[in-house]
Design an enzyme around this catalytic site. Structure first.
Site, short mmCIF file in Angstrom:
data_model
loop_
_atom_site.label_atom_id
_atom_site.label_comp_id
_atom_site.label_asym_id
_atom_site.label_seq_id
_atom_site.Cartn_x
_atom_site.Cartn_y
_atom_site.Cartn_z
N LYS A 46 46.17 55.68 -53.67
CA LYS A 46 47.05 55.65 -52.49
C LYS A 46 46.25 55.21 -51.26
O LYS A 46 45.20 55.77 -50.95
CB LYS A 46 47.67 57.03 -52.26
CG LYS A 46 48.66 57.02 -51.10
CD LYS A 46 49.56 58.23 -51.10
CE LYS A 46 50.51 58.25 -49.92
NZ LYS A 46 51.49 57.15 -49.93
N THR A 105 58.17 51.57 -49.09
CA THR A 105 56.74 51.37 -48.78
C THR A 105 56.38 52.24 -47.57
O THR A 105 57.13 52.31 -46.60
CB THR A 105 56.47 49.89 -48.45
OG1 THR A 105 56.97 49.11 -49.52
CG2 THR A 105 54.98 49.63 -48.27
N THR A 106 55.23 52.87 -47.66
CA THR A 106 54.81 53.76 -46.55
C THR A 106 53.61 53.14 -45.80
O THR A 106 52.98 52.20 -46.29
CB THR A 106 54.42 55.14 -47.10
OG1 THR A 106 53.39 54.98 -48.08
CG2 THR A 106 55.60 55.84 -47.70
N HIS A 154 47.43 63.23 -53.22
CA HIS A 154 47.96 62.09 -53.99
C HIS A 154 46.84 61.48 -54.84
O HIS A 154 45.67 61.76 -54.62
CB HIS A 154 48.50 61.00 -53.05
CG HIS A 154 49.87 61.30 -52.51
ND1 HIS A 154 50.05 62.04 -51.36
CD2 HIS A 154 51.11 60.98 -52.95
CE1 HIS A 154 51.35 62.16 -51.12
NE2 HIS A 154 52.01 61.52 -52.07
N HIS A 155 47.26 60.60 -55.76
CA HIS A 155 46.34 59.85 -56.61
C HIS A 155 45.35 59.01 -55.78
O HIS A 155 45.64 58.65 -54.63
CB HIS A 155 47.12 58.93 -57.55
CG HIS A 155 48.09 58.03 -56.84
ND1 HIS A 155 47.74 56.78 -56.38
CD2 HIS A 155 49.38 58.22 -56.45
CE1 HIS A 155 48.78 56.24 -55.78
NE2 HIS A 155 49.78 57.09 -55.80
N GLY A 180 53.38 59.20 -45.94
CA GLY A 180 54.60 59.10 -45.13
C GLY A 180 55.38 60.42 -45.19
O GLY A 180 56.00 60.83 -44.20
N THR A 181 55.35 61.07 -46.34
CA THR A 181 56.07 62.34 -46.50
C THR A 181 55.46 63.42 -45.60
O THR A 181 56.18 64.18 -44.95
CB THR A 181 56.00 62.79 -47.97
OG1 THR A 181 56.54 61.72 -48.75
CG2 THR A 181 56.79 64.05 -48.21
N ALA A 195 63.43 55.31 -46.74
CA ALA A 195 63.00 56.71 -46.86
C ALA A 195 61.51 56.73 -47.16
O ALA A 195 61.03 55.93 -47.98
CB ALA A 195 63.77 57.41 -47.98
N SER A 196 60.78 57.62 -46.50
CA SER A 196 59.36 57.77 -46.82
C SER A 196 59.21 58.51 -48.14
O SER A 196 58.14 58.50 -48.75
CB SER A 196 58.65 58.55 -45.71
OG SER A 196 59.17 59.87 -45.63
N ASN A 197 60.31 59.13 -48.61
CA ASN A 197 60.27 59.80 -49.90
C ASN A 197 61.68 59.84 -50.48
O ASN A 197 62.59 60.41 -49.87
CB ASN A 197 59.70 61.21 -49.75
CG ASN A 197 59.29 61.77 -51.10
OD1 ASN A 197 60.07 61.75 -52.04
ND2 ASN A 197 58.06 62.23 -51.20
N1 LIG Z 1 59.24 56.30 -50.56
C1 LIG Z 1 58.89 56.85 -51.72
O1 LIG Z 1 59.59 57.70 -52.30
C2 LIG Z 1 57.62 56.39 -52.39
C3 LIG Z 1 57.24 56.89 -53.63
C4 LIG Z 1 56.09 56.37 -54.24
C5 LIG Z 1 55.36 55.38 -53.60
N2 LIG Z 1 55.76 54.96 -52.37
C6 LIG Z 1 55.07 53.87 -51.67
O2 LIG Z 1 55.47 52.64 -52.28
C7 LIG Z 1 54.41 51.68 -52.15
C8 LIG Z 1 54.07 51.12 -53.54
O3 LIG Z 1 53.57 52.15 -54.34
P1 LIG Z 1 53.04 51.86 -55.83
O4 LIG Z 1 52.50 53.16 -56.29
O5 LIG Z 1 54.06 51.13 -56.63
O6 LIG Z 1 51.83 50.86 -55.49
P2 LIG Z 1 51.13 49.77 -56.46
O7 LIG Z 1 49.82 49.48 -55.84
O8 LIG Z 1 51.17 50.23 -57.87
O9 LIG Z 1 52.08 48.49 -56.35
C9 LIG Z 1 52.15 47.68 -55.22
C10 LIG Z 1 52.69 46.33 -55.62
O10 LIG Z 1 52.89 45.55 -54.44
C11 LIG Z 1 52.56 44.21 -54.77
N3 LIG Z 1 52.28 43.42 -53.56
C12 LIG Z 1 51.11 43.29 -52.86
N4 LIG Z 1 51.27 42.43 -51.84
C13 LIG Z 1 52.56 42.02 -51.91
C14 LIG Z 1 53.34 41.12 -51.13
N5 LIG Z 1 52.82 40.47 -50.07
N6 LIG Z 1 54.64 40.96 -51.45
C15 LIG Z 1 55.20 41.59 -52.51
N7 LIG Z 1 54.49 42.45 -53.30
C16 LIG Z 1 53.20 42.65 -52.99
C17 LIG Z 1 51.36 44.31 -55.69
O11 LIG Z 1 51.26 43.11 -56.44
C18 LIG Z 1 51.77 45.51 -56.54
O12 LIG Z 1 52.51 45.06 -57.65
C19 LIG Z 1 53.28 52.41 -51.44
O13 LIG Z 1 53.38 52.16 -50.06
C20 LIG Z 1 53.56 53.88 -51.72
O14 LIG Z 1 53.04 54.75 -50.73
C21 LIG Z 1 56.86 55.43 -51.77
#
Ligand SMILES: NC(=O)c1ccc[n+]([C@@H]2O[C@H](COP(=O)([O-])OP(=O)(O)OC[C@H]3O[C@@H](n4cnc5c(N)ncnc54)[C@H](O)[C@@H]3O)[C@@H](O)[C@H]2O)c1
Length: 238
Positions: free
Chosen positions: A139, A76-77, A135-136, A145-146, A100-102
């Site tokens: 976001k 999560t970022t 990004h989409h 974060g990246t 990891a941020s990515n």
């Molecule tokens: N580090 C990486 O490589 C990388 C890659 C892609 C996305 N991300 C990050 O990951 C995160 C999620 O991305 P996504 O595209 O799946 O988002 P998304 O919006 O599709 O999914 C988020 C999920 O979190 C859930 N959620 C909300 N509040 C919650 C809580 N209190 N407890 C547990 N779950 C909860 C929601 O119900 C939803 O299912 C974002 O922060 C995104 O920036 C990181």
């Protein structure tokens, strides 16, 4: 591995698909609808949690895993203000944490190229550096974060840069970061150096979320029997 998926959105679903293909089990799925009703018993059969949720919930979720002595891989970022508190818990309580941020292996190679290029640019003052990320539209956090990791890699290697700033406030001692939100773009990052004479640009373009999911599962397989805090540098041994 018996995995708990925390945050069952776009990344959670992608991770589930790939984890099953690699013969892991998903024994618990937590999202905003059931997080308040989760108890200690729910974690009894869990070997490890993979957390991709929301900036406002990541810190709580990772602490919840630590309270149950469950190793956590988080991606999560946009929430890192309290990051040091988790590292402290890791050290003091022998918890296990990978962040990891990515998680894309290609992006982590890109990080390495970024720091090497920045190191070369340190002595070439004619070049002004900026970062663009796209990004989409769903976001939430900006810059990504990246992009922040890329900016930090530049700041660590170029003496004349001491901070990063969003475009509007940018000044000579900062790295300008421009964020764009368009359609369903999974993630595009550019690092641009421009002098009065020429321009150098390095770019990473993610084709889908699969690369992030694979990296997160490789991280999970890497830490499941370890203690302490780990990053992609440990996994990829760059
Ligand atoms: N580090 C990486 O490589 C990388 C890659 C892609 C996305 N991300 C990050 O990951 C995160 C999620 O991305 P996504 O595209 O799946 O988002 P998304 O919006 O599709 O999914 C988020 C999920 O979190 C859930 N959620 C909300 N509040 C919650 C809580 N209190 N407890 C547990 N779950 C909860 C929601 O119900 C939803 O299912 C974002 O922060 C995104 O920036 C990181």
């Amino acid at each position: 591995m018996r995995i708990a998926i925390i945050g069952y959105g776009k990344m959670g679903h992608e991770i589930e698909k790939l984890a099953l293909e690699r013969n892991h089990q998903i024994v618990l799925r937590i999202d905003e609808n059931n997080v308040k009703s989760i108890t200690k018993q729910d974690f009894e059969n869990v070997d490890l949690a993979i957390e991709f949720s929301k900036p406002e919930s990541a810190f709580f979720n990772i602490n919840m895993c630590f309270d149950n002595h469950i190793p956590v891989v988080s991606g999560t970022t946009g929430w890192l203000d309290n990051f040091d508190k988790l590292i402290e818990r890791c050290t003091n309580e022998k918890q296990t944490f990978f962040y990891a941020s990515n998680y894309s292996i290609g992006v982590n190679m890109f990080f390495k190229i970024n720091t090497q290029l920045a190191n070369m640019m340190n002595q070439h003052q004619d070049y002004e550096v900026s970062i663009e990320e796209t990004h989409h539209i769903q976001k939430i956090d900006a810059p990504s974060g990246t992009a922040i990791s890329l900016a930090n890699g530049i700041i660590e290697n170029i003496d004349r840069k001491i901070k990063w700033e969003k475009e509007a406030e940018s000044s000579k001692d900062s790295v300008s970061v421009y964020s764009f939100r368009e359609g369903s773009v999974p993630g595009n990052h550019k690092v641009i150096y421009e002098s009065p004479f020429d321009k150098i640009m390095i770019e990473h373009d993610a084709k889908s979320r699969k690369g992030f999911a694979l990296g997160a599962i490789l991280a999970a397989e890497f830490i499941v029997h370890k203690k302490g805090f780990y990053t992609m540098n440990d996994l990829l041994k760059f």
